[in-house]
Design a protein around this motif. Structure first.
Motif, PDB file in Angstrom:
ATOM      1  N   LEU A 344       0.802  -1.003  -0.055  1.00  0.00           N
ATOM      2  CA  LEU A 344       0.076   0.151  -0.269  1.00  0.00           C
ATOM      3  C   LEU A 344       0.817   1.144  -0.121  1.00  0.00           C
ATOM      4  O   LEU A 344       0.624   2.333  -0.802  1.00  0.00           O
ATOM      5  CB  LEU A 344      -0.882   0.031   1.179  1.00  0.00           C
ATOM      6  CG  LEU A 344      -1.981  -1.260   1.257  1.00  0.00           C
ATOM      7  CD1 LEU A 344      -2.695  -1.017   2.619  1.00  0.00           C
ATOM      8  CD2 LEU A 344      -2.690  -1.251   0.108  1.00  0.00           C
ATOM      9  N   ARG A 345       1.909   1.219   0.852  1.00  0.00           N
ATOM     10  CA  ARG A 345       2.873   2.419   0.829  1.00  0.00           C
ATOM     11  C   ARG A 345       3.575   2.571  -0.679  1.00  0.00           C
ATOM     12  O   ARG A 345       3.587   3.624  -1.100  1.00  0.00           O
ATOM     13  CB  ARG A 345       4.247   2.029   1.881  1.00  0.00           C
ATOM     14  CG  ARG A 345       4.927   3.139   2.035  1.00  0.00           C
ATOM     15  CD  ARG A 345       6.026   2.671   3.313  1.00  0.00           C
ATOM     16  NE  ARG A 345       7.215   3.304   3.324  1.00  0.00           N
ATOM     17  CZ  ARG A 345       7.149   4.447   4.007  1.00  0.00           C
ATOM     18  NH1 ARG A 345       6.329   5.006   4.483  1.00  0.00           N
ATOM     19  NH2 ARG A 345       8.669   4.865   4.269  1.00  0.00           N
ATOM     20  N   ARG A 346       3.904   1.431  -1.093  1.00  0.00           N
ATOM     21  CA  ARG A 346       4.580   1.668  -2.416  1.00  0.00           C
ATOM     22  C   ARG A 346       3.502   2.073  -3.571  1.00  0.00           C
ATOM     23  O   ARG A 346       3.936   2.786  -4.436  1.00  0.00           O
ATOM     24  CB  ARG A 346       5.071   0.088  -2.812  1.00  0.00           C
ATOM     25  CG  ARG A 346       5.926   0.202  -4.130  1.00  0.00           C
ATOM     26  CD  ARG A 346       6.210  -1.158  -4.505  1.00  0.00           C
ATOM     27  NE  ARG A 346       7.226  -1.832  -3.612  1.00  0.00           N
ATOM     28  CZ  ARG A 346       6.827  -2.680  -2.823  1.00  0.00           C
ATOM     29  NH1 ARG A 346       5.813  -3.087  -2.706  1.00  0.00           N
ATOM     30  NH2 ARG A 346       7.606  -3.073  -1.747  1.00  0.00           N
ATOM     31  N   THR A 347       2.355   1.647  -3.508  1.00  0.00           N
ATOM     32  CA  THR A 347       1.371   1.926  -4.485  1.00  0.00           C
ATOM     33  C   THR A 347       1.170   3.417  -4.288  1.00  0.00           C
ATOM     34  O   THR A 347       0.915   4.173  -5.253  1.00  0.00           O
ATOM     35  CB  THR A 347       0.038   1.251  -4.149  1.00  0.00           C
ATOM     36  OG1 THR A 347       0.241  -0.204  -4.184  1.00  0.00           O
ATOM     37  CG2 THR A 347      -1.144   1.685  -5.062  1.00  0.00           C
ATOM     38  N   MET A 348       0.987   4.149  -2.859  1.00  0.00           N
ATOM     39  CA  MET A 348       0.820   5.411  -2.820  1.00  0.00           C
ATOM     40  C   MET A 348       2.001   6.319  -3.441  1.00  0.00           C
ATOM     41  O   MET A 348       1.775   7.345  -4.257  1.00  0.00           O
ATOM     42  CB  MET A 348       0.668   5.886  -1.347  1.00  0.00           C
ATOM     43  CG  MET A 348       0.529   7.376  -1.327  1.00  0.00           C
ATOM     44  SD  MET A 348       0.510   7.705   0.478  1.00  0.00           S
ATOM     45  CE  MET A 348       2.496   8.193   0.607  1.00  0.00           C
ATOM     46  N   VAL A 349       3.161   5.814  -3.295  1.00  0.00           N
ATOM     47  CA  VAL A 349       4.371   6.519  -3.792  1.00  0.00           C
ATOM     48  C   VAL A 349       4.291   6.500  -5.234  1.00  0.00           C
ATOM     49  O   VAL A 349       4.857   7.402  -5.856  1.00  0.00           O
ATOM     50  CB  VAL A 349       5.918   5.766  -3.125  1.00  0.00           C
ATOM     51  CG1 VAL A 349       7.035   6.342  -3.751  1.00  0.00           C
ATOM     52  CG2 VAL A 349       5.906   6.308  -1.998  1.00  0.00           C
ATOM     53  N   THR A 350       3.986   5.183  -5.924  1.00  0.00           N
ATOM     54  CA  THR A 350       4.171   5.171  -7.325  1.00  0.00           C
ATOM     55  C   THR A 350       3.162   6.062  -7.834  1.00  0.00           C
ATOM     56  O   THR A 350       3.241   6.586  -9.101  1.00  0.00           O
ATOM     57  CB  THR A 350       3.860   3.667  -7.769  1.00  0.00           C
ATOM     58  OG1 THR A 350       5.034   2.846  -6.933  1.00  0.00           O
ATOM     59  CG2 THR A 350       4.154   3.457  -9.271  1.00  0.00           C
ATOM     60  N   THR A 351       1.816   5.985  -7.329  1.00  0.00           N
ATOM     61  CA  THR A 351       0.713   6.639  -7.776  1.00  0.00           C
ATOM     62  C   THR A 351       1.071   8.096  -7.849  1.00  0.00           C
ATOM     63  O   THR A 351       0.746   9.167  -8.666  1.00  0.00           O
ATOM     64  CB  THR A 351      -0.509   6.389  -6.967  1.00  0.00           C
ATOM     65  OG1 THR A 351      -0.621   5.109  -7.178  1.00  0.00           O
ATOM     66  CG2 THR A 351      -1.807   7.115  -7.648  1.00  0.00           C
ATOM     67  N   MET A 352       1.659   8.538  -6.735  1.00  0.00           N
ATOM     68  CA  MET A 352       1.999  10.178  -6.608  1.00  0.00           C
ATOM     69  C   MET A 352       2.914  10.606  -7.681  1.00  0.00           C
ATOM     70  O   MET A 352       2.770  11.896  -8.368  1.00  0.00           O
ATOM     71  CB  MET A 352       2.519  10.507  -5.139  1.00  0.00           C
ATOM     72  CG  MET A 352       1.548  10.524  -3.940  1.00  0.00           C
ATOM     73  SD  MET A 352       2.126  11.091  -2.543  1.00  0.00           S
ATOM     74  CE  MET A 352       0.850  11.278  -1.396  1.00  0.00           C
ATOM     75  N   ASN A 353       3.978   9.695  -7.823  1.00  0.00           N
ATOM     76  CA  ASN A 353       4.858  10.087  -8.915  1.00  0.00           C
ATOM     77  C   ASN A 353       4.285   9.740 -10.501  1.00  0.00           C
ATOM     78  O   ASN A 353       4.593  10.806 -11.107  1.00  0.00           O
ATOM     79  CB  ASN A 353       6.197   9.045  -8.718  1.00  0.00           C
ATOM     80  CG  ASN A 353       6.882   9.666  -7.765  1.00  0.00           C
ATOM     81  OD1 ASN A 353       7.726  10.559  -7.994  1.00  0.00           O
ATOM     82  ND2 ASN A 353       7.266   8.708  -6.700  1.00  0.00           N
TER      83      ASN A 353
END
Length: 447
Positions: A344-353
């Motif tokens: 979930l943390r990686r998904t947020m980071v990826t989506t923000m970028n």
């Protein structure tokens, strides 16, 4: 002082006196006897001369020490005293031997390791993980065994048990913690060889790359809206803030500032973060609503005991997976591919970028990373900007992105573009086209 041939049946029949104590001497071994006190306690003793002085020595209590064992122990004391030895010194040496033996059990050695190394040198979160491995249920069968008896096969069996629970990464972490522990024991000359020396990790431990798709996020969020208990709110906060699981689980009410306002922020102190740096997490309206609805039972936000942080993540995650799978099965859809809470943390980071076009240095600040070029080396010494407003903007839009996926499959397109333009204007940088998400099939969930 009654004298009679002591038998097990007679010892059981002896009643406590109304006051004081009474002593029964053994007719078979006159120097040996039993003392019965008014409290009901029964203790074996022997009278013997040590250095010419008549001395009474207590041998132990009944029934912990049986009649036969006590009589034999009395004989040994008398013989040692006749040979010029001091039974008291021998008893002290026996106690020291037993204490050392206790220390060199797995339980005792683990306690020493925790006291002398872990608690002094490591951060609380890391210490908690060592405690879970060394003093938890996984190693319970080792506790009373001499540490030197723990073998490579024992370690491998333990790792396989953890892996079979569906936790290969946890098995790898257990191996790392056990390796450190046994190497420390080796340095202390408590063992001659480490049982973890030639044990290989069961899984490769390669960096994960799992990022949930918008459709998967939609199913997850929709399921969480009906997920019961404390974990429903916890998983939502985990998803919408992108912070680490241990940080969210250990959230305290006194870490939340201005919770009822648009300036709400969660202040993580250094001792609760992985990099030992204090961290501010602006709270989006959706997160504030979740937190405000939780009951306050103590200092911890997510707790069922009011004293300790919530636990049982593996079980709660399995239940969540089953719930999503059932809902998708009702729509004749396959289960989601396996994912972890850290994804979930990686998904947020990826989506923000990639989708919300948040500048990388702001994303780094959101997740409390100091690895980006703006914060590394000499630049990091001078760049103390915390980008709080930018972080709040990013987290607000991320929360909107997630919560609107269910309601409007295409809302995130225009939202991503508006967000990118807003950041470009705010930071006076040329705007760039936002990557639009692919068309997502409609999601129909049964209530």
């Amino acid at each position: 002082m009654p004298k009679l041939r002591l038998t097990a049946a007679a010892v059981d029949r002896f009643q406590p006196p109304a006051k004081g104590q009474v002593e029964y001497y053994d007719a078979h071994l006159p120097a040996f006897g039993l003392r019965v006190s008014y409290s009901g306690a029964k203790a074996w003793f022997v009278m013997t001369r040590i250095n010419g002085k008549l001395t009474r020595l207590t041998l132990g209590r009944y029934p912990a020490l049986s009649l036969a064992e006590a009589r034999e122990k009395a004989r040994q004391v008398i013989e040692n005293a006749k040979a010029g030895g001091d039974p008291r010194r021998l008893e002290a040496e026996e106690r020291r031997r037993k204490a050392k033996e206790q220390q060199t059990t797995f339980r005792g050695t683990a306690a020493l390791f925790m006291e002398r190394y872990v608690e002094r040198e490591l951060r609380p979160n890391t210490a908690r993980e060592y405690r879970r491995i060394l003093q938890g249920s996984d190693t319970a069968a080792w506790r009373d065994r001499p540490i030197s008896s723990i073998s490579k096969d024992d370690v491998v069996d333990l790792l396989h048990r953890i892996e079979e629970r569906g936790s290969p990464a946890a098995a790898n972490r257990a191996l790392a913690y056990l390796g450190k522990f046994f190497n420390w024991s080796l340095e202390q000359d408590l063992i001659t060889v480490s049982p973890t020396a030639k044990v290989r990790a069961l899984s490769s431990g390669k960096s994960r790359e799992r990022v949930l798709t918008p459709e998967e996020l939609a199913w997850l969020w929709c399921t969480l809206n009906g997920y019961p208990g404390l974990f429903g709110g916890l998983f939502k906060v985990l998803l919408l803030t992108g912070q680490r699981r241990s940080e969210v689980a250990g959230m305290r009410w006194d870490e939340l500032r201005s919770l009822n306002t648009s300036e709400a922020v969660w202040h993580l102190p250094p001792e609760r973060t992985k990099n030992a740096q204090s961290h501010l997490v602006p709270l989006a309206p959706a997160v504030r609503t979740i937190l405000q609805m939780l009951p306050r039972t103590g200092p911890l936000v997510f707790s069922t005991t009011s004293k300790t942080a919530v636990s049982g993540f593996s079980k709660a995650k399995r239940q969540l997976d089953l719930r999503i799978a059932q809902l998708r099965s009702d729509e004749h859809l396959a289960s989601l591919l396996p994912w972890t809470l850290h994804d979930l943390r990686r998904t947020m980071v990826t989506t923000m970028n990639e989708r919300l076009s948040v500048p990388p240095h702001v994303v780094e600040a959101v997740v409390n990373h100091i690895s980006g070029p703006a914060k590394r080396g000499v630049a990091g010494v001078y760049n103390r900007a915390i980008y709080l407003n930018e972080r709040r903007n990013a987290l607000n839009h991320w929360a909107d992105y997630v919560t609107r996926l269910v309601c409007d499959n295409h809302a995130s397109d225009s939202m991503a573009l508006q967000f990118a333009q807003g950041l470009a204007q705010q930071e006076q940088i040329p705007s760039r086209p936002a990557r639009l998400i692919a068309a997502m099939p409609e999601v129909h969930l049964q209530s």
